[in-house]
Design a protein around this motif. Structure first.
Motif, PDB file in Angstrom:
ATOM      1  N   SER A 167      47.909  47.580  48.345  1.00 47.71           N
ATOM      2  CA  SER A 167      49.157  47.900  47.660  1.00 47.71           C
ATOM      3  C   SER A 167      49.907  46.639  47.237  1.00 47.71           C
ATOM      4  CB  SER A 167      50.057  48.754  48.558  1.00 47.71           C
ATOM      5  OG  SER A 167      50.394  48.039  49.733  1.00 47.71           O
ATOM      6  N   MET A 168      49.671  45.539  47.962  1.00 52.16           N
ATOM      7  CA  MET A 168      50.355  44.281  47.667  1.00 52.16           C
ATOM      8  C   MET A 168      49.399  43.206  47.155  1.00 52.16           C
ATOM      9  SD  MET A 168      53.451  45.090  48.336  1.00 52.16           S
ATOM     10  CE  MET A 168      54.245  43.490  48.295  1.00 52.16           C
ATOM     11  N   VAL A 169      48.179  43.221  47.664  1.00 53.51           N
ATOM     12  CA  VAL A 169      47.175  42.225  47.282  1.00 53.51           C
ATOM     13  C   VAL A 169      46.099  42.907  46.444  1.00 53.51           C
ATOM     14  CG1 VAL A 169      45.451  40.576  48.113  1.00 53.51           C
ATOM     15  CG2 VAL A 169      47.599  40.885  49.374  1.00 53.51           C
ATOM     16  N   SER A 170      45.797  42.357  45.286  1.00 51.13           N
ATOM     17  CA  SER A 170      44.802  42.973  44.417  1.00 51.13           C
ATOM     18  C   SER A 170      43.405  42.790  44.993  1.00 51.13           C
ATOM     19  CB  SER A 170      44.856  42.351  43.020  1.00 51.13           C
ATOM     20  OG  SER A 170      44.285  41.057  43.030  1.00 51.13           O
ATOM     21  N   PRO A 171      42.474  43.689  44.696  1.00 49.51           N
ATOM     22  CA  PRO A 171      41.101  43.542  45.197  1.00 49.51           C
ATOM     23  C   PRO A 171      40.433  42.259  44.707  1.00 49.51           C
ATOM     24  CG  PRO A 171      41.248  45.361  43.628  1.00 49.51           C
ATOM     25  CD  PRO A 171      42.638  44.958  43.960  1.00 49.51           C
ATOM     26  N   SER A 172      40.734  41.826  43.478  1.00 49.87           N
ATOM     27  CA  SER A 172      40.114  40.602  42.978  1.00 49.87           C
ATOM     28  C   SER A 172      40.557  39.396  43.807  1.00 49.87           C
ATOM     29  CB  SER A 172      40.445  40.390  41.499  1.00 49.87           C
ATOM     30  OG  SER A 172      41.831  40.342  41.286  1.00 49.87           O
ATOM     31  N   THR A 173      41.850  39.318  44.120  1.00 53.53           N
ATOM     32  CA  THR A 173      42.357  38.217  44.950  1.00 53.53           C
ATOM     33  C   THR A 173      41.785  38.294  46.355  1.00 53.53           C
ATOM     34  OG1 THR A 173      44.417  38.064  43.688  1.00 53.53           O
ATOM     35  CG2 THR A 173      44.434  37.174  45.938  1.00 53.53           C
ATOM     36  N   TRP A 174      41.752  39.495  46.927  1.00 54.75           N
ATOM     37  CA  TRP A 174      41.238  39.667  48.286  1.00 54.75           C
ATOM     38  C   TRP A 174      39.768  39.267  48.385  1.00 54.75           C
ATOM     39  CZ3 TRP A 174      37.518  42.622  50.796  1.00 54.75           C
ATOM     40  CH2 TRP A 174      37.634  42.696  52.181  1.00 54.75           C
ATOM     41  N   LEU A 175      38.970  39.670  47.406  1.00 51.25           N
ATOM     42  CA  LEU A 175      37.543  39.344  47.423  1.00 51.25           C
ATOM     43  C   LEU A 175      37.307  37.846  47.293  1.00 51.25           C
ATOM     44  CD1 LEU A 175      36.208  42.304  45.286  1.00 51.25           C
ATOM     45  CD2 LEU A 175      35.470  41.762  47.622  1.00 51.25           C
ATOM     46  N   VAL A 176      38.028  37.207  46.381  1.00 54.73           N
ATOM     47  CA  VAL A 176      37.872  35.763  46.200  1.00 54.73           C
ATOM     48  C   VAL A 176      38.162  35.020  47.502  1.00 54.73           C
ATOM     49  CG1 VAL A 176      38.899  33.747  45.070  1.00 54.73           C
ATOM     50  CG2 VAL A 176      38.277  35.740  43.711  1.00 54.73           C
ATOM     51  N   GLU A 177      39.141  35.493  48.257  1.00 46.86           N
ATOM     52  CA  GLU A 177      39.561  34.801  49.476  1.00 46.86           C
ATOM     53  C   GLU A 177      38.738  35.169  50.706  1.00 46.86           C
ATOM     54  OE1 GLU A 177      43.672  35.750  49.872  1.00 46.86           O
ATOM     55  OE2 GLU A 177      44.312  34.359  48.278  1.00 46.86           O
ATOM     56  N   HIS A 178      38.085  36.345  50.717  1.00 46.05           N
ATOM     57  CA  HIS A 178      37.457  36.828  51.946  1.00 46.05           C
ATOM     58  C   HIS A 178      35.953  37.076  51.890  1.00 46.05           C
ATOM     59  CE1 HIS A 178      41.728  37.898  52.626  1.00 46.05           C
ATOM     60  NE2 HIS A 178      41.448  37.696  53.895  1.00 46.05           N
ATOM     61  N   VAL A 179      35.391  37.272  50.713  1.00 43.77           N
ATOM     62  CA  VAL A 179      34.001  37.722  50.656  1.00 43.77           C
ATOM     63  C   VAL A 179      33.142  36.770  49.816  1.00 43.77           C
ATOM     64  CG1 VAL A 179      32.462  39.617  50.059  1.00 43.77           C
ATOM     65  CG2 VAL A 179      34.780  40.116  50.866  1.00 43.77           C
ATOM     66  N   PRO A 180      32.224  36.043  50.454  1.00 40.77           N
ATOM     67  CA  PRO A 180      31.319  35.179  49.695  1.00 40.77           C
ATOM     68  C   PRO A 180      30.263  36.003  48.973  1.00 40.77           C
ATOM     69  CG  PRO A 180      30.727  35.132  52.011  1.00 40.77           C
ATOM     70  CD  PRO A 180      31.987  35.945  51.913  1.00 40.77           C
ATOM     71  N   TRP A 181      29.752  35.478  47.863  1.00 48.13           N
ATOM     72  CA  TRP A 181      28.710  36.164  47.118  1.00 48.13           C
ATOM     73  C   TRP A 181      27.656  35.147  46.714  1.00 48.13           C
ATOM     74  CZ3 TRP A 181      28.164  34.363  42.099  1.00 48.13           C
ATOM     75  CH2 TRP A 181      29.252  33.641  41.584  1.00 48.13           C
ATOM     76  N   THR A 182      26.446  35.623  46.452  1.00 48.17           N
ATOM     77  CA  THR A 182      25.354  34.719  46.101  1.00 48.17           C
ATOM     78  C   THR A 182      24.795  34.977  44.708  1.00 48.17           C
ATOM     79  OG1 THR A 182      23.752  36.212  47.161  1.00 48.17           O
ATOM     80  CG2 THR A 182      24.640  34.428  48.511  1.00 48.17           C
ATOM     81  N   GLU A 183      25.161  36.102  44.090  1.00 47.59           N
ATOM     82  CA  GLU A 183      24.647  36.420  42.763  1.00 47.59           C
ATOM     83  C   GLU A 183      25.646  37.307  42.033  1.00 47.59           C
ATOM     84  OE1 GLU A 183      20.674  38.485  40.695  1.00 47.59           O
ATOM     85  OE2 GLU A 183      20.889  38.385  42.878  1.00 47.59           O
ATOM     86  N   ALA A 184      25.796  37.065  40.726  1.00 50.09           N
ATOM     87  CA  ALA A 184      26.725  37.866  39.930  1.00 50.09           C
ATOM     88  C   ALA A 184      26.102  38.194  38.583  1.00 50.09           C
ATOM     89  CB  ALA A 184      28.041  37.122  39.734  1.00 50.09           C
ATOM     90  N   GLU A 185      26.517  39.325  38.038  1.00 47.08           N
ATOM     91  CA  GLU A 185      26.049  39.766  36.725  1.00 47.08           C
ATOM     92  C   GLU A 185      27.262  40.193  35.907  1.00 47.08           C
ATOM     93  OE1 GLU A 185      22.630  42.753  36.019  1.00 47.08           O
ATOM     94  OE2 GLU A 185      24.471  43.959  35.912  1.00 47.08           O
TER      95      GLU A 185
END
Length: 245
Positions: A167-185
């Motif tokens: 409600s306060m933090v957007s999913p894009s901001t939360w993911l960038v700060e908390h979830v590493p990724w190894t591949e994107a499309e």
């Protein structure tokens, strides 16, 4: 010690740099166009009076820079630019808006935990009825709608997402700060706004929009699938890349 070895012993680094500079110059100037066969190793050894090791080092460096493609038993060829491998960064929309000097705004429109539907399965590449968190949000720039976000999160991969109400933090901001990724499309397209999209983005029905769809994985496991719709007049995409992508 033969003549080539004596020459390299006295200036191996300088010789390597000269050979590489010569070959790069022919490629970048267009004298050797894409697909052109680079002289064979033994030809380069003869031309520059150097060892196979030096020639191999030069060709390996050019291959690593994406300028040549080495084919076993066939030789080396000037690479064709791989423009399709241009990489777009994973953006934090809040940071992106603020970099533009605008005030950022965010609103959560819908949040639902559910078992993956057939549509979710196709978007996120997960099993039917696997737990997902579906989010719909709007991002504003200077109090003007900037993006409509429709996102799926794979809860098997990121169970901590359930602890965040977004409600306060957007999913894009939360993911960038908390979830590493190894591949994107990324998939980029255009659309004309239908009534629901036009209402959310405060634009005319039928107005042009830029659509960015993205999926990310961590070691082969799907993390998220998102569809961002931007009013065409407010957003552009720039990617800088090398011939190797």
């Amino acid at each position: 010690m033969n003549g080539a070895s004596k020459l390299e012993a006295g200036g191996g680094v300088a010789l390597y740099q000269r050979i590489r500079s010569d070959l790069e110059g022919r490629i970048l100037s267009g004298k050797w166009p894409p697909g052109h066969r680079v002289p064979f190793e033994h030809e380069l050894m003869e031309t520059y009076s150097c060892s196979r090791m030096t020639v191999n080092k030069v060709l390996s460096a050019l291959a690593a820079a994406g300028l040549v493609e080495r084919r076993r038993r066939a030789g080396s060829f000037v690479s064709r630019p791989k423009v399709q491998s241009a990489v777009l960064q994973i953006p934090d929309l809040k940071a992106e808006v603020e970099r533009r000097g605008a005030r950022y705004g965010y609103q959560l429109l819908a949040r639902q935990k559910r078992g993956a539907t057939r549509q979710d399965k196709a978007r996120l590449d997960i099993e039917l009825r696997a737990p997902v968190l579906a989010l719909r949000c709007r991002h504003d720039a200077a109090k003007q709608p900037f993006a409509l976000e429709d996102r799926l999160l794979n809860l098997d991969a990121v169970p901590k997402a359930l602890d965040e109400d977004f409600s306060m933090v957007s999913p894009s901001t939360w993911l960038v700060e908390h979830v590493p990724w190894t591949e994107a499309e990324h998939r980029i397209s255009a659309c004309n706004a239908d009534r629901p999209v036009a209402d959310e983005l405060q634009i005319e029905v039928g107005a042009a929009c830029l659509v960015v769809e993205r999926r990310t994985w961590r070691n082969g496991e799907p993390i998220t699938a998102v569809r961002l719709i931007h009013p065409a007049a407010l957003y552009d995409l720039i990617a800088r890349f090398t011939p190797a992508g």
